[in-house]
Scaffold this active site. Structure first.
Site, PDB file in Angstrom:
ATOM      1  N   ASP A  32       0.862  -1.182   0.000  1.00 44.38           N
ATOM      2  CA  ASP A  32       0.000   0.000   0.000  1.00 44.38           C
ATOM      3  C   ASP A  32       0.898   1.232   0.000  1.00 44.38           C
ATOM      4  O   ASP A  32       1.760   1.360   0.871  1.00 44.38           O
ATOM      5  CB  ASP A  32      -0.900  -0.013   1.258  1.00 44.38           C
ATOM      6  CG  ASP A  32      -2.066   0.942   1.141  1.00 44.38           C
ATOM      7  OD1 ASP A  32      -1.860   2.091   0.693  1.00 44.38           O
ATOM      8  OD2 ASP A  32      -3.192   0.555   1.512  1.00 44.38           O
ATOM      9  N   SER A 126     -17.390  -5.261  -7.508  1.00 40.37           N
ATOM     10  CA  SER A 126     -18.467  -4.447  -6.948  1.00 40.37           C
ATOM     11  C   SER A 126     -19.776  -4.740  -7.661  1.00 40.37           C
ATOM     12  O   SER A 126     -19.785  -5.102  -8.844  1.00 40.37           O
ATOM     13  CB  SER A 126     -18.080  -2.973  -7.146  1.00 40.37           C
ATOM     14  OG  SER A 126     -19.199  -2.146  -6.990  1.00 40.37           O
ATOM     15  N   TYR A 151     -15.402   4.458 -13.014  1.00 39.24           N
ATOM     16  CA  TYR A 151     -15.038   3.556 -11.903  1.00 39.24           C
ATOM     17  C   TYR A 151     -15.677   2.180 -12.127  1.00 39.24           C
ATOM     18  O   TYR A 151     -15.011   1.146 -12.050  1.00 39.24           O
ATOM     19  CB  TYR A 151     -15.502   4.149 -10.559  1.00 39.24           C
ATOM     20  CG  TYR A 151     -15.654   3.113  -9.474  1.00 39.24           C
ATOM     21  CD1 TYR A 151     -14.538   2.589  -8.840  1.00 39.24           C
ATOM     22  CD2 TYR A 151     -16.915   2.624  -9.120  1.00 39.24           C
ATOM     23  CE1 TYR A 151     -14.671   1.607  -7.877  1.00 39.24           C
ATOM     24  CE2 TYR A 151     -17.056   1.646  -8.155  1.00 39.24           C
ATOM     25  CZ  TYR A 151     -15.933   1.142  -7.534  1.00 39.24           C
ATOM     26  OH  TYR A 151     -16.074   0.158  -6.595  1.00 39.24           O
ATOM     27  N   LYS A 155     -14.137  -1.837 -12.947  1.00 37.90           N
ATOM     28  CA  LYS A 155     -14.464  -3.106 -12.273  1.00 37.90           C
ATOM     29  C   LYS A 155     -14.937  -4.130 -13.305  1.00 37.90           C
ATOM     30  O   LYS A 155     -14.571  -5.303 -13.244  1.00 37.90           O
ATOM     31  CB  LYS A 155     -15.526  -2.892 -11.186  1.00 37.90           C
ATOM     32  CG  LYS A 155     -15.025  -2.098  -9.994  1.00 37.90           C
ATOM     33  CD  LYS A 155     -13.912  -2.822  -9.244  1.00 37.90           C
ATOM     34  CE  LYS A 155     -13.311  -2.007  -8.132  1.00 37.90           C
ATOM     35  NZ  LYS A 155     -12.077  -2.582  -7.562  1.00 37.90           N
ATOM     36  N   ARG A 233     -30.597   0.152  -1.465  1.00 39.51           N
ATOM     37  CA  ARG A 233     -29.262  -0.455  -1.451  1.00 39.51           C
ATOM     38  C   ARG A 233     -29.236  -1.668  -0.522  1.00 39.51           C
ATOM     39  O   ARG A 233     -30.207  -1.951   0.166  1.00 39.51           O
ATOM     40  CB  ARG A 233     -28.224   0.567  -0.965  1.00 39.51           C
ATOM     41  CG  ARG A 233     -27.984   1.728  -1.917  1.00 39.51           C
ATOM     42  CD  ARG A 233     -27.293   1.260  -3.188  1.00 39.51           C
ATOM     43  NE  ARG A 233     -26.963   2.363  -4.073  1.00 39.51           N
ATOM     44  CZ  ARG A 233     -27.788   2.870  -4.995  1.00 39.51           C
ATOM     45  NH1 ARG A 233     -29.004   2.379  -5.140  1.00 39.51           N
ATOM     46  NH2 ARG A 233     -27.393   3.849  -5.783  1.00 39.51           N
ATOM     47  N   GLY A 299     -25.864   9.423 -12.109  1.00 39.37           N
ATOM     48  CA  GLY A 299     -25.152   8.138 -12.114  1.00 39.37           C
ATOM     49  C   GLY A 299     -25.660   7.148 -11.076  1.00 39.37           C
ATOM     50  O   GLY A 299     -25.208   5.999 -11.048  1.00 39.37           O
TER      51      GLY A 299
HETATM   52  C1  UD1 Z   1     -21.066   3.427  -5.264  1.00 38.41           C
HETATM   53  C2  UD1 Z   1     -20.879   2.395  -6.331  1.00 38.41           C
HETATM   54  C3  UD1 Z   1     -20.332   1.134  -5.711  1.00 38.41           C
HETATM   55  C4  UD1 Z   1     -19.013   1.451  -5.066  1.00 38.41           C
HETATM   56  C5  UD1 Z   1     -19.178   2.546  -4.056  1.00 38.41           C
HETATM   57  C6  UD1 Z   1     -17.785   2.958  -3.631  1.00 38.41           C
HETATM   58  C7  UD1 Z   1     -22.368   2.578  -8.220  1.00 38.41           C
HETATM   59  C8  UD1 Z   1     -23.743   2.351  -8.714  1.00 38.41           C
HETATM   60  N1  UD1 Z   1     -22.153   2.169  -6.957  1.00 38.41           N
HETATM   61  O1  UD1 Z   1     -22.047   2.924  -4.374  1.00 38.41           O
HETATM   62  O2  UD1 Z   1     -20.125   0.162  -6.681  1.00 38.41           O
HETATM   63  O3  UD1 Z   1     -18.463   0.308  -4.482  1.00 38.41           O
HETATM   64  O4  UD1 Z   1     -19.842   3.676  -4.632  1.00 38.41           O
HETATM   65  O5  UD1 Z   1     -17.729   4.209  -3.137  1.00 38.41           O
HETATM   66  O6  UD1 Z   1     -21.529   3.072  -8.899  1.00 38.41           O
HETATM   67  N2  UD1 Z   1     -26.756   9.089  -0.705  1.00 38.41           N
HETATM   68  C9  UD1 Z   1     -27.501  10.197  -0.307  1.00 38.41           C
HETATM   69  N3  UD1 Z   1     -26.837  11.237   0.280  1.00 38.41           N
HETATM   70  C10 UD1 Z   1     -25.481  11.221   0.479  1.00 38.41           C
HETATM   71  C11 UD1 Z   1     -24.737  10.085   0.076  1.00 38.41           C
HETATM   72  C12 UD1 Z   1     -25.405   9.041  -0.520  1.00 38.41           C
HETATM   73  O7  UD1 Z   1     -28.708  10.250  -0.496  1.00 38.41           O
HETATM   74  O8  UD1 Z   1     -24.943  12.208   0.994  1.00 38.41           O
HETATM   75  C13 UD1 Z   1     -27.464   7.993  -1.348  1.00 38.41           C
HETATM   76  C14 UD1 Z   1     -27.008   7.793  -2.788  1.00 38.41           C
HETATM   77  O9  UD1 Z   1     -27.734   8.604  -3.658  1.00 38.41           O
HETATM   78  C15 UD1 Z   1     -27.313   6.310  -2.969  1.00 38.41           C
HETATM   79  C16 UD1 Z   1     -27.120   5.707  -1.579  1.00 38.41           C
HETATM   80  O10 UD1 Z   1     -27.148   6.803  -0.676  1.00 38.41           O
HETATM   81  O11 UD1 Z   1     -28.627   6.152  -3.362  1.00 38.41           O
HETATM   82  C17 UD1 Z   1     -25.795   4.992  -1.443  1.00 38.41           C
HETATM   83  O12 UD1 Z   1     -24.769   5.831  -1.932  1.00 38.41           O
HETATM   84  P1  UD1 Z   1     -23.224   5.493  -1.714  1.00 38.41           P
HETATM   85  O13 UD1 Z   1     -22.970   5.179  -0.297  1.00 38.41           O
HETATM   86  O14 UD1 Z   1     -22.426   6.604  -2.337  1.00 38.41           O
HETATM   87  O15 UD1 Z   1     -22.991   4.152  -2.501  1.00 38.41           O
HETATM   88  P2  UD1 Z   1     -23.350   3.713  -3.998  1.00 38.41           P
HETATM   89  O16 UD1 Z   1     -23.526   4.870  -4.882  1.00 38.41           O
HETATM   90  O17 UD1 Z   1     -24.474   2.739  -3.875  1.00 38.41           O
END
Ligand code: UD1
Length: 352
Positions: A32, A126, A151, A155, A233, A299
């Protein structure tokens, strides 16, 4: 004792996995360069396990440096490759950086597997490889649709490169582990997720809102076709995820694989909406979160959760931690780092 090289050993899932490997009798070395992590995480691993971990501070995109690790450790019997960038939004702005880093390092690792005849390889993939699936829950057979970000593309391409590699190298066996949404922290709160800059992922945003670092959480959209309008999720506790890596290695070592390149979904199997996750945090900790509804995030996949039957059946894996465990451990960790000046300093680190 089998020696395992863990790349990205100071990262969130890497550090938890090293703990699990050591607790299950493996010897571990790490690679790392701490470009997006802190060596303190390995110090935490050493504290939990009472075992010193040798880390090679190398850039895995540099072939000579990577090769030197294998020259020095001719007894490596397996590799778990975590090292990668993972910020979805950043990848949209800097796709070449993601192609270069995530695929460049993987190519060098595959070259070394080839040259040094490493028999076992576990790749950190992922659920992003499914894109926006037509139906949920997704199984390992669900087709990989268009990636929603560079990203995600790295993967998908990584998986395809390993699948092709497996055809040409029957003596090297691989497992691709598709993580859903890793969350939570080690119960000791000595290691956990340490996002640099402002966190993007939901759970650290929740805990940083609770502690007051983020004034208010924005829920990205409440007009999706889900039960409450927010995205859906599958949160999986990082310690459960970590243990699946140990089981995947053991599965390969025991020759239980039916193909040279096996794929497993690692999710809890339970879909939870963003609003439900907020409510679960509030219930588990008794803390009210300040949040409001905002626009959709470009996205974002609408809804995804795992069918984890294959991992349960073939790896004998079972997620042990509840949603409450995820929230309480994430909160305990947030409170711990709030008192660590070094960690706070890292948070203001600039992304390169
Ligand atoms: C994304 C990737 C996943 C990756 C991960 C790593 C996609 C579809 N998914 O996960 O493969 O391993 O990032 O970082 O590319 N949310 C809010 N408010 C916030 C933050 C998040 O509403 O401030 C919501 C997002 O819109 C989403 C959910 O919470 O619907 C989860 O978001 P997040 O934790 O960023 O993960 P993913 O987008 O699912």
């Amino acid at each position: 004792m089998k020696k395992i090289l863990v790349t990205g050993g100071s990262g969130y899932i890497g550090a938890h996995t090293i703990v699990d490997l050591i607790e299950n009798g493996f010897e571990v070395i790490s690679a790392d360069n701490n470009s997006r992590s802190t060596p303190d995480m390995l110090a935490g691993v050493e504290k939990i396990t009472g075992t010193k971990i040798k880390n090679y501070k190398v850039d895995l995109c540099n072939y000579d440096e990577t090769h030197a690790i294998f020259e020095e450790n001719s007894d490596i019997s397996g590799i778990i490759h975590f090292a990668a960038y993972k910020a979805v939004g950043e990848s949209v702005e800097k796709p070449v950086l993601y192609f270069q880093n995530n695929l460049g390092s993987l190519i060098n690792i595959l070259r070394c597997i080839e040259e040094f005849h490493i028999p076992h390889f576990v790749f950190s993939s992922s659920c992003t490889v499914y894109g926006n699936p037509d139906s949920i829950p997704v199984t390992e057979e669900t087709p990989r649709k268009n990636a929603e970000s560079p990203y995600g593309l790295t993967k998908q391409m990584g998986e395809q490169m390993i699948e092709s590699f497996a055809v040409a190298h029957p003596t090297s066996k691989s497992v691709l582990l598709r993580y859903f949404n890793p969350a939570g922290a080690h119960p000791s709160a000595i290691i956990g997720e340490l996002p640099i800059d402002r966190p993007q992922n939901l759970t650290p945003v929740i805990t940083q809102t609770a502690i007051g670092k983020i004034p208010s959480l924005t829920v990205f959209g409440d007009d999706y076709p889900t039960r409450d309008g927010s995205c859906l999720r599958d949160l999986i506790h990082v310690c459960d995820l970590a243990h699946a890596h140990t089981l995947a290695l053991q599965f390969l070592i025991d020759g239980k694989n039916s193909s040279n390149c096996e794929v497993f979904n690692l999710g809890s199997g339970n879909g939870i909406t963003v609003l439900e996750a907020i409510a679960a945090f509030e219930k588990s900790t008794g803390i009210k979160l300040n949040y409001s509804i905002g626009n959709r995030r470009p996205g974002d996949v609408i809804a995804i959760y795992a069918n984890n039957d294959k991992a349960r059946k073939e790896l004998k894996w079972e997620p042990r931690n509840s949603l409450e465990d995820i929230m309480t451990s994430a909160w305990k960790w947030e409170q711990f780092i709030a008192n660590q000046p070094k960690h706070l300093e890292l948070r203001s680190h600039k992304l390169n």
